[in-house]
Design an enzyme around this catalytic site. Structure first.
Site, PDB file in Angstrom:
ATOM      1  N   MET A  10       0.850  -1.220   0.000  1.00 54.24           N
ATOM      2  CA  MET A  10       0.000   0.000   0.000  1.00 54.24           C
ATOM      3  C   MET A  10       0.877   1.258   0.000  1.00 54.24           C
ATOM      4  O   MET A  10       0.829   2.032   0.930  1.00 54.24           O
ATOM      5  CB  MET A  10      -0.920  -0.021   1.222  1.00 54.24           C
ATOM      6  N   GLN A  52     -11.000   3.651  -0.722  1.00 57.99           N
ATOM      7  CA  GLN A  52     -10.649   4.965  -0.187  1.00 57.99           C
ATOM      8  C   GLN A  52     -11.443   6.064  -0.880  1.00 57.99           C
ATOM      9  O   GLN A  52     -12.029   6.944  -0.229  1.00 57.99           O
ATOM     10  CB  GLN A  52      -9.155   5.230  -0.367  1.00 57.99           C
ATOM     11  N   THR A  83       1.615   1.636   5.980  1.00 55.04           N
ATOM     12  CA  THR A  83       1.013   2.801   5.346  1.00 55.04           C
ATOM     13  C   THR A  83       0.491   3.714   6.439  1.00 55.04           C
ATOM     14  O   THR A  83       0.004   3.223   7.472  1.00 55.04           O
ATOM     15  CB  THR A  83      -0.146   2.406   4.417  1.00 55.04           C
ATOM     16  N   ASN A  84       0.578   5.020   6.238  1.00 56.11           N
ATOM     17  CA  ASN A  84      -0.010   5.952   7.195  1.00 56.11           C
ATOM     18  C   ASN A  84      -1.524   6.033   7.052  1.00 56.11           C
ATOM     19  O   ASN A  84      -2.274   5.955   8.030  1.00 56.11           O
ATOM     20  CB  ASN A  84       0.591   7.350   6.996  1.00 56.11           C
ATOM     21  N   THR A  85      -1.981   6.189   5.814  1.00 55.99           N
ATOM     22  CA  THR A  85      -3.405   6.435   5.570  1.00 55.99           C
ATOM     23  C   THR A  85      -4.288   5.336   6.125  1.00 55.99           C
ATOM     24  O   THR A  85      -5.327   5.615   6.741  1.00 55.99           O
ATOM     25  CB  THR A  85      -3.663   6.595   4.059  1.00 55.99           C
ATOM     26  N   CYS A 196       3.469   9.940   4.660  1.00 57.96           N
ATOM     27  CA  CYS A 196       3.033   8.958   3.673  1.00 57.96           C
ATOM     28  C   CYS A 196       4.264   8.130   3.366  1.00 57.96           C
ATOM     29  O   CYS A 196       5.349   8.698   3.137  1.00 57.96           O
ATOM     30  CB  CYS A 196       2.496   9.632   2.414  1.00 57.96           C
ATOM     31  N   THR A 197       4.136   6.826   3.361  1.00 52.73           N
ATOM     32  CA  THR A 197       5.319   5.976   3.283  1.00 52.73           C
ATOM     33  C   THR A 197       6.024   6.032   1.937  1.00 52.73           C
ATOM     34  O   THR A 197       7.133   5.518   1.806  1.00 52.73           O
ATOM     35  CB  THR A 197       4.960   4.516   3.628  1.00 52.73           C
ATOM     36  N   GLU A 198       5.411   6.683   0.937  1.00 52.53           N
ATOM     37  CA  GLU A 198       6.082   6.843  -0.359  1.00 52.53           C
ATOM     38  C   GLU A 198       6.896   8.131  -0.477  1.00 52.53           C
ATOM     39  O   GLU A 198       7.750   8.240  -1.371  1.00 52.53           O
ATOM     40  CB  GLU A 198       5.063   6.823  -1.507  1.00 52.53           C
TER      41      GLU A 198
END
Length: 231
Positions: A10, A52, A83-85, A196-198
């Site tokens: 994710m 989402q 993932t943060n979200t 955000c992990t990206e």
């Protein structure tokens, strides 16, 4: 060494970072040929993203709760959501399992406080920046959270989904993030939180004089500490 459970995919772009950072952390602590004991359940992010956008967080929570149960059944001692979200549905996931959930916002708050940070600018998806589930967790820990303005939030969200989650790293998008970080600093942020992990794939500390806290690194380091304990 405890076995780490990781819900990933994710996106899978940032999950690669989790896997690398966790194993690098274990090797740094134990040396030699040591690597992490880790169980990874990688979901199809396209399915999650649709939910989402539809605002169907209950269905997304059920999907991830089922994945978490599988990770627990496979022998994980504790769980990370990569993932943060999707920590928006962390309570639903936590209720489905008996093993501890290592929450990314808690690990991040601890890292911020350790460095004496009490005011940060939050960068992430629109959901993370605008909804309360993440910001309030930091605020309860005594961290003041600033977010970009509406136009900046829209552009950050677009870059994350249309570019970073698909492995598309663009210098012009890095410039957008640099400008937003500068703006947050002028408003009183001591640091910028890559929530955000990206984002860490795009923005590095060498790109800005403002202190950056990468939640992927923080979460991975917390996982290594939890897995190894006092080792």
């Amino acid at each position: 060494m405890k076995t780490i459970g990781l819900l990933g995919g994710m996106s899978w772009e940032s999950t690669q970072s989790y896997y690398r950072l966790i194993n690098e952390g274990v090797k740094a602590r134990l040396g030699g040929l040591h690597s992490a004991r880790l169980i990874l359940y990688s979901v199809d992010f396209a399915e999650i993203e649709v939910l989402q956008q539809q605002g169907d967080w209950e269905a997304a929570g059920r999907l991830l709760a089922s994945a978490a149960e599988a990770v627990q059944a496979a022998g994980a001692d504790f769980l990370l959501i990569g993932t943060n979200t999707m920590h928006k549905v962390a309570p639903q996931i936590d209720d489905a399992i008996d093993i501890p959930l290592l929450h990314i916002a808690d690990a991040t708050a601890q890292a911020l406080k350790h460095e004496g940070m009490h005011s940060v600018g939050l960068l992430g998806t629109r959901f993370t920046m605008e909804q309360a589930f993440y910001r309030e967790r930091l605020e309860r820990a005594g961290i003041r959270v600033l977010v970009p303005d509406q136009e900046e939030r829209d552009e950050i969200h677009r870059i994350i989904y249309e570019e970073l989650c698909q492995g598309d790293i663009r210098p012009d998008s890095r410039a957008v993030f640099q400008a937003v970080v500068d703006s947050l600093a002028t408003r009183g942020a001591q640091a910028a939180l890559l929530g955000c992990t990206e984002i860490g794939l795009l923005l590095k500390q060498s790109d800005t004089p403002v202190a950056l806290f990468d939640t992927t690194e923080i979460h991975a380091n917390a996982a290594v500490a939890a897995a190894l304990g006092g080792t």
